[in-house]
Design an enzyme around this catalytic site. Structure first.
Site, PDB file in Angstrom:
ATOM      1  N   SER A   1       0.864  -1.183   0.000  1.00 54.94           N
ATOM      2  CA  SER A   1       0.000   0.000   0.000  1.00 54.94           C
ATOM      3  C   SER A   1       0.895   1.225   0.000  1.00 54.94           C
ATOM      4  CB  SER A   1      -0.942  -0.029   1.201  1.00 54.94           C
ATOM      5  OG  SER A   1      -0.227   0.020   2.408  1.00 54.94           O
TER       6      SER A   1
ATOM      7  N   GLY B   1      -0.046   4.567   0.312  1.00 56.46           N
ATOM      8  CA  GLY B   1      -0.746   5.761   0.776  1.00 56.46           C
ATOM      9  C   GLY B   1      -1.579   6.385  -0.338  1.00 56.46           C
ATOM     10  N   ALA B   2      -1.459   7.716  -0.495  1.00 54.80           N
ATOM     11  CA  ALA B   2      -2.251   8.432  -1.508  1.00 54.80           C
ATOM     12  C   ALA B   2      -1.919   7.969  -2.926  1.00 54.80           C
ATOM     13  CB  ALA B   2      -1.985   9.927  -1.381  1.00 54.80           C
TER      14      ALA B   2
ATOM     15  N   GLY C   1      -4.628   0.820   6.013  1.00 51.85           N
ATOM     16  CA  GLY C   1      -3.938  -0.374   5.521  1.00 51.85           C
ATOM     17  C   GLY C   1      -4.636  -1.640   6.005  1.00 51.85           C
ATOM     18  N   ASP C   2      -5.153  -1.608   7.213  1.00 52.98           N
ATOM     19  CA  ASP C   2      -5.861  -2.776   7.759  1.00 52.98           C
ATOM     20  C   ASP C   2      -7.163  -3.018   6.977  1.00 52.98           C
ATOM     21  OD1 ASP C   2      -3.845  -2.572   9.640  1.00 52.98           O
ATOM     22  OD2 ASP C   2      -5.092  -1.471  11.067  1.00 52.98           O
TER      23      ASP C   2
HETATM   24  N1  LIG Z   1      -4.066  10.268   1.495  1.00 54.41           N
HETATM   25  C1  LIG Z   1      -4.716   9.254   0.892  1.00 54.41           C
HETATM   26  N2  LIG Z   1      -5.486   9.490  -0.194  1.00 54.41           N
HETATM   27  C2  LIG Z   1      -6.136   8.485  -0.807  1.00 54.41           C
HETATM   28  N3  LIG Z   1      -6.086   7.198  -0.428  1.00 54.41           N
HETATM   29  C3  LIG Z   1      -5.334   6.899   0.631  1.00 54.41           C
HETATM   30  C4  LIG Z   1      -4.611   7.907   1.356  1.00 54.41           C
HETATM   31  N4  LIG Z   1      -3.964   7.316   2.378  1.00 54.41           N
HETATM   32  C5  LIG Z   1      -4.270   6.001   2.297  1.00 54.41           C
HETATM   33  N5  LIG Z   1      -5.085   5.740   1.251  1.00 54.41           N
HETATM   34  C6  LIG Z   1      -5.638   4.430   0.850  1.00 54.41           C
HETATM   35  O1  LIG Z   1      -5.475   3.499   1.911  1.00 54.41           O
HETATM   36  C7  LIG Z   1      -4.496   2.501   1.558  1.00 54.41           C
HETATM   37  C8  LIG Z   1      -3.670   2.121   2.773  1.00 54.41           C
HETATM   38  O2  LIG Z   1      -2.974   3.254   3.268  1.00 54.41           O
HETATM   39  P1  LIG Z   1      -1.428   3.221   3.651  1.00 54.41           P
HETATM   40  O3  LIG Z   1      -1.123   4.522   4.295  1.00 54.41           O
HETATM   41  O4  LIG Z   1      -0.626   2.839   2.461  1.00 54.41           O
HETATM   42  O5  LIG Z   1      -1.345   1.973   4.643  1.00 54.41           O
HETATM   43  P2  LIG Z   1      -1.010   1.823   6.205  1.00 54.41           P
HETATM   44  O6  LIG Z   1      -2.262   2.297   6.918  1.00 54.41           O
HETATM   45  O7  LIG Z   1      -0.764   0.370   6.354  1.00 54.41           O
HETATM   46  O8  LIG Z   1       0.195   2.692   6.486  1.00 54.41           O
HETATM   47  C9  LIG Z   1      -3.705   3.135   0.402  1.00 54.41           C
HETATM   48  O9  LIG Z   1      -3.068   2.202  -0.407  1.00 54.41           O
HETATM   49  C10 LIG Z   1      -4.821   3.877  -0.321  1.00 54.41           C
HETATM   50  O10 LIG Z   1      -5.622   2.980  -1.080  1.00 54.41           O
HETATM   51  O1  LIG Z   2       1.104  -2.905  16.194  1.00 57.14           O
HETATM   52  P1  LIG Z   2       1.537  -1.496  15.924  1.00 57.14           P
HETATM   53  O2  LIG Z   2       2.476  -1.386  14.769  1.00 57.14           O
HETATM   54  O3  LIG Z   2       2.097  -0.836  17.172  1.00 57.14           O
HETATM   55  O4  LIG Z   2       0.280  -0.666  15.497  1.00 57.14           O
HETATM   56  C1  LIG Z   2      -0.870  -0.600  16.284  1.00 57.14           C
HETATM   57  C2  LIG Z   2      -1.774   0.495  15.816  1.00 57.14           C
HETATM   58  O5  LIG Z   2      -2.023   0.306  14.456  1.00 57.14           O
HETATM   59  C3  LIG Z   2      -3.418   0.390  14.176  1.00 57.14           C
HETATM   60  O6  LIG Z   2      -3.836  -0.925  13.909  1.00 57.14           O
HETATM   61  C4  LIG Z   2      -3.680   1.340  13.046  1.00 57.14           C
HETATM   62  O7  LIG Z   2      -2.891   1.020  11.935  1.00 57.14           O
HETATM   63  P2  LIG Z   2      -2.072   2.174  11.159  1.00 57.14           P
HETATM   64  O8  LIG Z   2      -1.215   2.907  12.186  1.00 57.14           O
HETATM   65  O9  LIG Z   2      -1.260   1.397  10.167  1.00 57.14           O
HETATM   66  O10 LIG Z   2      -3.054   3.053  10.504  1.00 57.14           O
HETATM   67  C5  LIG Z   2      -4.076   0.897  15.429  1.00 57.14           C
HETATM   68  O11 LIG Z   2      -5.338   0.319  15.633  1.00 57.14           O
HETATM   69  C6  LIG Z   2      -3.091   0.515  16.519  1.00 57.14           C
HETATM   70  O12 LIG Z   2      -3.115   1.477  17.526  1.00 57.14           O
END
Ligand SMILES: Nc1ncnc2c1ncn2[C@@H]1O[C@H](COP(=O)(O)OP(=O)(O)O)[C@@H](O)[C@H]1O
Ligand SMILES: O=P(O)(O)OC[C@H]1O[C@](O)(COP(=O)(O)O)[C@@H](O)[C@@H]1O
Length: 314
Positions: free
Chosen positions: A220, A222-223, A251-252
């Site tokens: 993933s 992000g944006a 991401g979850d």
């Molecule tokens: N700023 C954003 N704009 C649009 N979609 C987003 C944005 N941030 C996250 N997403 C969506 O959510 C998915 C997971 O976000 P990401 O930040 O890559 O994962 P994680 O939460 O594991 O760090 C991205 O691949 C995208 O589809």
């Molecule tokens: O196990 P880690 O890496 O400490 O992350 C736990 C945190 O991640 C989360 O699952 C959220 O995920 P993200 O930070 O990837 O958005 C929260 O619910 C929790 O507080």
């Protein structure tokens, strides 16, 4: 059934404040508490998608009891493993411009017997699981090879594994050939030991993780969207998002969308992207329901824009 394993779950407290000022006494304008931890969030999203899920997680202290109650209220079946230490509380501070500051606690230290009890809780449910999603950081007391051991045991029992972790515990588990790993851009860059500036560099890094043992990589970005690299090739998916409210748990939600749609191929990638895009448009770590999804906003292609510069380089 999708079984999730969260070795270090959390209560996620979100405070909304006008502006984050270091050293000041700040008054929250709103606050909420959500059941948290990456596998717990996957279970919440799978349940929201209308599919059966069981969340395996250690639970301890009053925080653990509250986490169990919140999951029960959501109708999520939890296989809680009692532990002596207290479940952690993670804090998110949300500002009106969308800036989010997160403070993740380290969580309780698990004894060897407690760590083994978590593996045992998985073992007794492995046969009814279509997928096992192993997610998040490892608590103190668990060796970096703990996920590798879980993948090996689950594979011996015939289950498919999705792994969302980072650093040494990801590296150690790769040699046990997890069926899919879900790094974000930062975790992918860390895993290959170099920065990623373009989509093409992310594809190369994902291919490298496959070389190290991952059967498929759902990265993933992000944006910038998401990449799926598997034995059939590489696919790229994006979705239009009008306003980002909170990316906690996006991401979850993506991993849940991927698994709920079968866990392989471009259609599962499209579901992952739709879930990620929906999640960021919801507050806190709220997980999308089918009504929140807009599949028409998703584009997936095998014609990868390799030269595209990442908006959020890692
Ligand atoms: N700023 C954003 N704009 C649009 N979609 C987003 C944005 N941030 C996250 N997403 C969506 O959510 C998915 C997971 O976000 P990401 O930040 O890559 O994962 P994680 O939460 O594991 O760090 C991205 O691949 C995208 O589809
Ligand atoms: O196990 P880690 O890496 O400490 O992350 C736990 C945190 O991640 C989360 O699952 C959220 O995920 P993200 O930070 O990837 O958005 C929260 O619910 C929790 O507080």
């Amino acid at each position: 059934m999708i079984l999730t394993v969260t070795p270090n779950p959390s209560l996620d407290r979100t405070y909304e404040i006008p502006v984050l000022e270091r050293g000041a006494v700040l008054r929250a304008t709103a606050d909420r508490v959500d059941p948290g931890g990456k596998g717990v969030n996957v279970s919440r999203a799978v349940a929201a998608a209308g599919q059966r899920t069981v969340a395996v997680l250690p639970l301890g202290g009053p925080e653990g009891a509250l986490l169990a109650r919140l999951l029960e209220e959501l109708g999520i079946e939890a296989a809680g493993v009692p532990v002596a230490g207290s479940t952690r509380v993670n804090i998110s501070v949300a500002e009106p411009d969308g800036t989010l500051t997160k403070l993740n606690a380290s969580g309780p230290e698990l004894t060897d017997a407690e760590a083994e009890a978590v593996l045992e809780a998985v073992r007794t449910r492995v046969e009814s699981a279509d997928w096992i999603a192993c997610c998040g950081s490892l608590p103190r007391g668990l060796a970096p090879e703990w996920y590798a051991e879980l993948v090996a045991r689950a594979h011996r029992a015939g289950a498919r594994i999705a792994l969302d972790t980072s650093g040494p515990s990801l590296t150690a588990a790769l040699r046990e050939r997890p069926d899919v790993v879900k790094p974000n851009a930062e975790e992918l860059a860390q895993a290959v030991g170099r920065p990623l500036a373009t989509v093409g560099e992310a594809v190369k890094a994902a291919e490298e993780l496959r070389g190290l043992g991952a059967r498929a990589v759902l990265a993933s970005l992000g944006a910038d969207g998401q990449l799926l690299v598997d034995e059939t090739g590489a696919y790229f998916g994006t979705a239009q998002v009008t306003a980002v409210r909170s990316n906690v748990g996006a991401g979850d939600a993506s991993l849940a969308g991927f698994l709920a749609a079968g866990g392989s191929g471009p259609a599962a990638l499209a579901s992952a992207v739709a879930h990620g895009a929906a999640a960021v448009q919801l507050p806190g770590s709220a997980m999308p329901t089918p009504a929140d999804l807009d599949p028409s906003a998703v584009v997936t292609t095998a014609d990868i824009p390799l030269d595209r510069v990442l908006k959020e380089p890692a």
